[in-house]
Write an enzyme that holds these catalytic residues in place. Structure first.
Site, mmCIF file in Angstrom:
data_model
loop_
_atom_site.group_PDB
_atom_site.id
_atom_site.type_symbol
_atom_site.label_atom_id
_atom_site.label_comp_id
_atom_site.label_asym_id
_atom_site.label_seq_id
_atom_site.Cartn_x
_atom_site.Cartn_y
_atom_site.Cartn_z
ATOM 1 N N ASP A 194 0.793 -1.234 0.000
ATOM 2 C CA ASP A 194 0.000 0.000 0.000
ATOM 3 C C ASP A 194 0.825 1.284 0.000
ATOM 4 O OD1 ASP A 194 1.095 -0.164 2.511
ATOM 5 O OD2 ASP A 194 -0.743 -0.872 3.455
ATOM 6 N N GLU A 242 -0.557 -9.088 -1.352
ATOM 7 C CA GLU A 242 -1.063 -8.599 -0.056
ATOM 8 C C GLU A 242 -2.289 -7.711 -0.261
ATOM 9 O OE1 GLU A 242 0.812 -5.730 2.908
ATOM 10 O OE2 GLU A 242 1.619 -7.610 3.644
ATOM 11 N N GLU A 274 -1.953 4.975 3.503
ATOM 12 C CA GLU A 274 -1.946 3.596 3.000
ATOM 13 C C GLU A 274 -3.335 2.993 2.834
ATOM 14 O OE1 GLU A 274 0.029 4.772 5.360
ATOM 15 O OE2 GLU A 274 2.088 4.379 4.754
ATOM 16 N N HIS A 333 7.089 4.401 12.588
ATOM 17 C CA HIS A 333 7.258 5.330 11.467
ATOM 18 C C HIS A 333 5.961 5.831 10.865
ATOM 19 C CE1 HIS A 333 6.314 1.664 9.300
ATOM 20 N NE2 HIS A 333 6.085 2.398 8.230
ATOM 21 N N ARG A 340 2.823 7.820 9.624
ATOM 22 C CA ARG A 340 2.527 9.242 9.467
ATOM 23 C C ARG A 340 1.441 9.726 10.415
ATOM 24 N NH1 ARG A 340 4.364 11.393 4.146
ATOM 25 N NH2 ARG A 340 5.608 9.651 3.460
ATOM 26 N N HIS A 357 13.874 4.812 12.083
ATOM 27 C CA HIS A 357 13.561 5.054 10.664
ATOM 28 C C HIS A 357 14.178 6.389 10.232
ATOM 29 C CE1 HIS A 357 11.098 5.784 7.080
ATOM 30 N NE2 HIS A 357 10.693 4.519 7.140
HETATM 31 C C1 UD1 Z 1 6.906 4.551 3.389
HETATM 32 C C2 UD1 Z 1 5.497 4.052 3.065
HETATM 33 C C3 UD1 Z 1 4.967 3.208 4.217
HETATM 34 C C4 UD1 Z 1 5.925 2.079 4.560
HETATM 35 C C5 UD1 Z 1 7.302 2.679 4.851
HETATM 36 C C6 UD1 Z 1 8.317 1.595 5.130
HETATM 37 C C7 UD1 Z 1 4.151 5.558 1.667
HETATM 38 C C8 UD1 Z 1 3.152 6.651 1.647
HETATM 39 N N1 UD1 Z 1 4.594 5.186 2.894
HETATM 40 O O1 UD1 Z 1 6.807 5.444 4.499
HETATM 41 O O2 UD1 Z 1 3.710 2.648 3.859
HETATM 42 O O3 UD1 Z 1 5.454 1.382 5.686
HETATM 43 O O4 UD1 Z 1 7.729 3.442 3.696
HETATM 44 O O5 UD1 Z 1 9.508 2.143 5.619
HETATM 45 O O6 UD1 Z 1 4.513 5.058 0.635
HETATM 46 N N2 UD1 Z 1 14.278 8.338 4.071
HETATM 47 C C9 UD1 Z 1 15.637 8.350 3.825
HETATM 48 N N3 UD1 Z 1 16.241 7.200 3.365
HETATM 49 C C10 UD1 Z 1 15.557 6.042 3.158
HETATM 50 C C11 UD1 Z 1 14.176 6.037 3.425
HETATM 51 C C12 UD1 Z 1 13.544 7.189 3.856
HETATM 52 O O7 UD1 Z 1 16.277 9.347 4.034
HETATM 53 O O8 UD1 Z 1 16.160 5.041 2.746
HETATM 54 C C13 UD1 Z 1 13.590 9.570 4.554
HETATM 55 C C14 UD1 Z 1 13.484 10.677 3.508
HETATM 56 O O9 UD1 Z 1 13.683 11.899 4.121
HETATM 57 C C15 UD1 Z 1 12.033 10.581 3.046
HETATM 58 C C16 UD1 Z 1 11.348 10.145 4.325
HETATM 59 O O10 UD1 Z 1 12.266 9.239 4.931
HETATM 60 O O11 UD1 Z 1 11.545 11.814 2.608
HETATM 61 C C17 UD1 Z 1 10.000 9.524 4.158
HETATM 62 O O12 UD1 Z 1 10.016 8.473 3.173
HETATM 63 P P1 UD1 Z 1 8.621 8.019 2.475
HETATM 64 O O13 UD1 Z 1 8.882 6.850 1.616
HETATM 65 O O14 UD1 Z 1 7.977 9.222 1.860
HETATM 66 O O15 UD1 Z 1 7.722 7.602 3.679
HETATM 67 P P2 UD1 Z 1 7.942 6.526 4.824
HETATM 68 O O16 UD1 Z 1 7.544 7.149 6.099
HETATM 69 O O17 UD1 Z 1 9.287 5.914 4.721
#
Ligand code: UD1
Length: 373
Positions: free
Chosen positions: A98, A120, A134, A212, A214, A245
């Protein structure tokens, strides 16, 4: 006959973990040619997971930005995926779960009139704001997809309620295929992990924490951190281990409230086998993650879910997981109950795993072989 091209669109760590068993199993067949498009919604955390499963993507979109917005991510992804689909012309496109990557992957497949398979499928919390975004992502993916692989009967029933009845298969969750494969790999060389975690105190129980979501950002996330601080202060015989995270919205409150507390270890995000090693060694889990709710029961670890609702009701029903929300006092109370009451602990830890048997990928492949793709 030429092998069917199956394009996997994945972008985050959990998608990689849950799709890896299927990608690896398809590589062994003559009927299919799996292709992988890594969107790079995550940068570091995705690379770690791909490396562990030895998956080399054919396409790498590198779209992550620090502090990315949902709209920015969605827009960049939709444009870039167009080019990938024009170039690869797959017979089927597979998305998992999702995330934004999964939603935009499914939408792009639909735009290109390529059959979309959703792994899933059918998870629902019933609350469009939790998990956000999600819940809406997965509802929309079910409208877009042509093949729906539901992990449990309850997930298939959710789809039925929404009128999705065609091409639905209850396959079990591929997370368990990944778990059993990875545990075997870890056992081949446990020293690596023992060495990595040598800073842990052998005499203290481990509480594994991840978070983690939102919808928890802000006040609720601070409450969770304050509960952890309280737990650490009141229970000197435990050590809290928290791989944090990389989202800045998570990093800020966690480091502000929890750094420099002797029995709290704040770690960088762990590569998947390291997290599993820790899961195996811990006493209990506090988490808002979906994957951990599915994995922990196989290792007999009680899970306290730091959310108001969960789509993983099977774990609650079986008794291995409990919804505790984000209220500071309640988190402390429920955790301490598990630390002190052996009867309660044993009941949760022996509940069993309702999410699958480790053979989901095989069932999905059997179905894909018969599918009109
Ligand atoms: C995302 C998914 C969530 C999933 C999670 C797993 C969406 C809307 N959310 O959330 O469903 O459970 O991933 O982890 O798709 N960042 C880094 N490096 C990384 C990863 C993330 O720096 O390797 C930071 C960045 O600043 C980025 C922020 O994390 O902007 C958020 O990443 P994002 O994928 O937008 O959302 P997640 O909270 O990770």
């Amino acid at each position: 006959m030429r092998p069917k091209k199956i394009l996997f669109v994945l972008g985050t760590r959990p998608e990689t973990i849950k799709l890896a068993p299927l990608i690896k199993a398809l590589m062994q067949t003559d009927n299919f040619q799996p292709l992988v498009c890594a969107t790079g919604q995550h940068k570091e955390m995705l690379a770690q997971a791909l490396k562990f499963f030895q998956i080399k993507p054919q396409f790498n979109l590198k779209i992550m930005r620090r502090n990315q917005t949902l709209s920015g991510l969605t827009a960049r992804l939709l444009v870039k995926l167009d080019k990938v689909l024009n170039k690869s012309r797959p017979d089927c496109l597979v998305v998992q779960g999702d995330t934004t990557t999964a939603l935009v992957g499914a939408l792009s497949g639909y735009y290109h009139q390529i059959p979309v398979a959703h792994i899933e499928a059918g998870l629902r919390s019933g609350d469009k704001h939790a998990p956000y975004p999600e819940e809406i992502n997965r509802v929309l993916i079910s409208r877009l997809a042509d093949y729906h692989f539901a992990p449990t009967k309850a997930a298939a029933a959710n789809l039925k309620k929404e009128g999705v009845t065609k091409n639905v298969l209850v396959s079990g969750n591929t997370v368990l295929d990944a778990l059993f494969w990875s545990l075997r790999k870890i056992k081949e060389n446990p020293r690596i992990y023992e060495k990595y975690f040598s800073f842990l105190d052998q005499n203290k129980k481990i509480i594994l924490v991840t978070g983690h979501r939102r919808e928890n950002f802000g006040r609720q996330f601070e409450n969770i951190c304050l509960a952890l601080k309280d737990l650490a202060r009141r229970n000197k015989d435990v050590q809290i281990v928290y791989p944090v995270h990389l989202n800045p919205q998570v990093q800020k409150p966690v480091f502000k409230i929890l750094k420099n507390i002797p029995n709290i270890h704040l770690l960088k995000p762990l590569a998947y086998p390291y997290l599993l090693w820790l899961l195996d060694k811990c006493y209990l889990v506090l988490t808002d993650s979906g994957g951990l709710q599915e994995e922990a029961p196989s290792l007999g670890k009680p899970v306290l879910v730091l959310r108001k609702v969960t789509e993983r009701l099977e774990g609650l029903k079986a008794g291995g997981a409990k919804l505790v929300g984000t209220d500071w006092k309640n988190i402390v109370r429920q955790t301490e109950k598990l630390l002190t009451d052996q009867k309660v602990y044993k009941k949760m830890s022996g509940a069993g795993n309702p999410y699958g048997d480790g053979r989901a990928a095989l069932k999905i492949i059997q179905c894909l072989k018969k599918a009109r793709i």
